[in-house]
Design an enzyme around this catalytic site. Sequence first.
Site, PDB file in Angstrom:
ATOM      1  CD  GLN A 129      -1.307  -0.309   3.571  1.00 13.71           C
ATOM      2  OE1 GLN A 129      -1.613   0.739   4.379  1.00 13.71           O
ATOM      3  NE2 GLN A 129      -1.541  -1.274   4.032  1.00 13.71           N
ATOM      4  CG  HIS A 131      -1.186   5.485   3.852  1.00 17.41           C
ATOM      5  ND1 HIS A 131      -2.138   5.080   3.792  1.00 17.41           N
ATOM      6  CD2 HIS A 131      -0.071   5.246   4.752  1.00 17.41           C
ATOM      7  CE1 HIS A 131      -1.789   4.070   4.719  1.00 17.41           C
ATOM      8  NE2 HIS A 131      -0.945   3.960   5.387  1.00 17.41           N
ATOM      9  CD  GLU A 166       0.825   4.271   8.413  1.00 14.38           C
ATOM     10  OE1 GLU A 166      -0.285   4.620   8.241  1.00 14.38           O
ATOM     11  OE2 GLU A 166       1.247   3.108   7.987  1.00 14.38           O
ATOM     12  CG  HIS A 295       3.823   1.048   3.962  1.00 16.65           C
ATOM     13  ND1 HIS A 295       3.416   2.180   3.338  1.00 16.65           N
ATOM     14  CD2 HIS A 295       2.738   0.858   5.150  1.00 16.65           C
ATOM     15  CE1 HIS A 295       2.046   2.573   4.032  1.00 16.65           C
ATOM     16  NE2 HIS A 295       1.729   1.482   4.862  1.00 16.65           N
ATOM     17  NE  ARG A 314      -6.365  -1.808   1.625  1.00 16.74           N
ATOM     18  CZ  ARG A 314      -7.413  -0.848   1.797  1.00 16.74           C
ATOM     19  NH1 ARG A 314      -8.000  -0.596   0.704  1.00 16.74           N
ATOM     20  NH2 ARG A 314      -7.502  -0.893   2.698  1.00 16.74           N
TER      21      ARG A 314
END
Length: 429
Positions: A129, A131, A166, A295, A314
């Site tokens: 995936q 972000h 994140e 990642h 994804r």
Amino acid sequence: MHHAQPAPRARAFRALALARPAPRRVFRLTNTLQRYAWGSPTAIPELLGAEPDGQPVAEMWLGAHPLAPSLATAVAGAAARDEAETVDLAALVRSSPDAMLGRSVVEAYGPRLPFLLKILAAESSLSLQVHPHPHVARAGFRRETAAGIALDAPSRNYKDDQHKPEMLLALTPFEGLCGFRRPARTLALLEGLDGDFVARMREALRASPDADGVRAAFEVALSARDVDCTDDLARTVASVRARIDAGLSTSRADQTVLDLDGWFPADPGALVSIMLNRVSLAPGEAVFLAAGEVHAYLTGVGVEVMASSDNVLRAGLTTKRVDVEELMSCASYAPRPPQRPVLRAEPGGLTAYRAPVPEFSLLFGAVSGSALVTHDGPRIVLCLDGRLTLSGPLGPVATLDRGESVFVPHDAGHMTLEGDGQVVVAYVP
């Protein structure tokens, strides 16, 4: 009729009582559990003191994201529990933004909590995936909303209009894949493997041993989704297994290929894993992932804090929506090692984990006696083990046992943690 006047001493005590501010409340949280297929059946139930039911529990969300806001109940003291009305945390924040968040946070992010805290418990791989960056998230959310796609529709990429950098802090040994390796290292790992796709990946990296070559090789690997690649990937996996069996394997990348093929047979994500840095975190270690970083977390339990978003693009290793084209348009292809947060000792033995983004930071560590939480703004405090009492300027405001959490508003001021236990605190730096 003449009424007796209070004595001067009594009047002084009454005046003091009237002038003393009421205790500033914190809010006990009830949090949403997410039962994704890759989750551990035991780790989060054990944290919460619940009996496992045999089903996976992948994440616990602590925050105010509109898809799963925590429920908040005001507590007035250390022994108080459920004497007040329960509301969702997003509504509570909107009801009094300056008091809940502080003026500077409201000016920066509007009347919303800018971070989302999670406990993540992975028993098998999460999806391959990325972000999105802020402008991509805003445009994608507007586009899908205008098209009338429901927020919870499986066909939707963008659940909100926020980016999602994140940070993950390991609570147990934690394994993951984060960012692209140096092309030379990837070529060395691909050398000797059978299969048409890995051969084309090698060609792309040899032609351009840089970010352009990384993108080209990544695209080759993902293009296997467009054809029946079962036989070709089986040849590659067999050659990896042969290398391990012969004692010629020099990297955990080979075992990662076998693990991913076992979890997701014939998924090209196993090929991509060869291109990605393998990251092993000991408890207390952390990694930061910027928007755009490719990642896939593999196994372990950790605390995750992020900008308050659920946007995930994804490319494989999942049964959820895959959108290779959208992911590739957002991905960063610069080969580099994973980024670690800056660590700083805090009063009382806690450690601050600072990421290079303004939305979030973490405090983490063991409290033995007392520790200060001097940061203001909105905070979420989660007791990971033991028992801790949270006190403000006027005394104790809440007691937290293992698995319990509270939201501490800005206007509650600085806090002290007392007792013996392990704690994590999310805050806006």
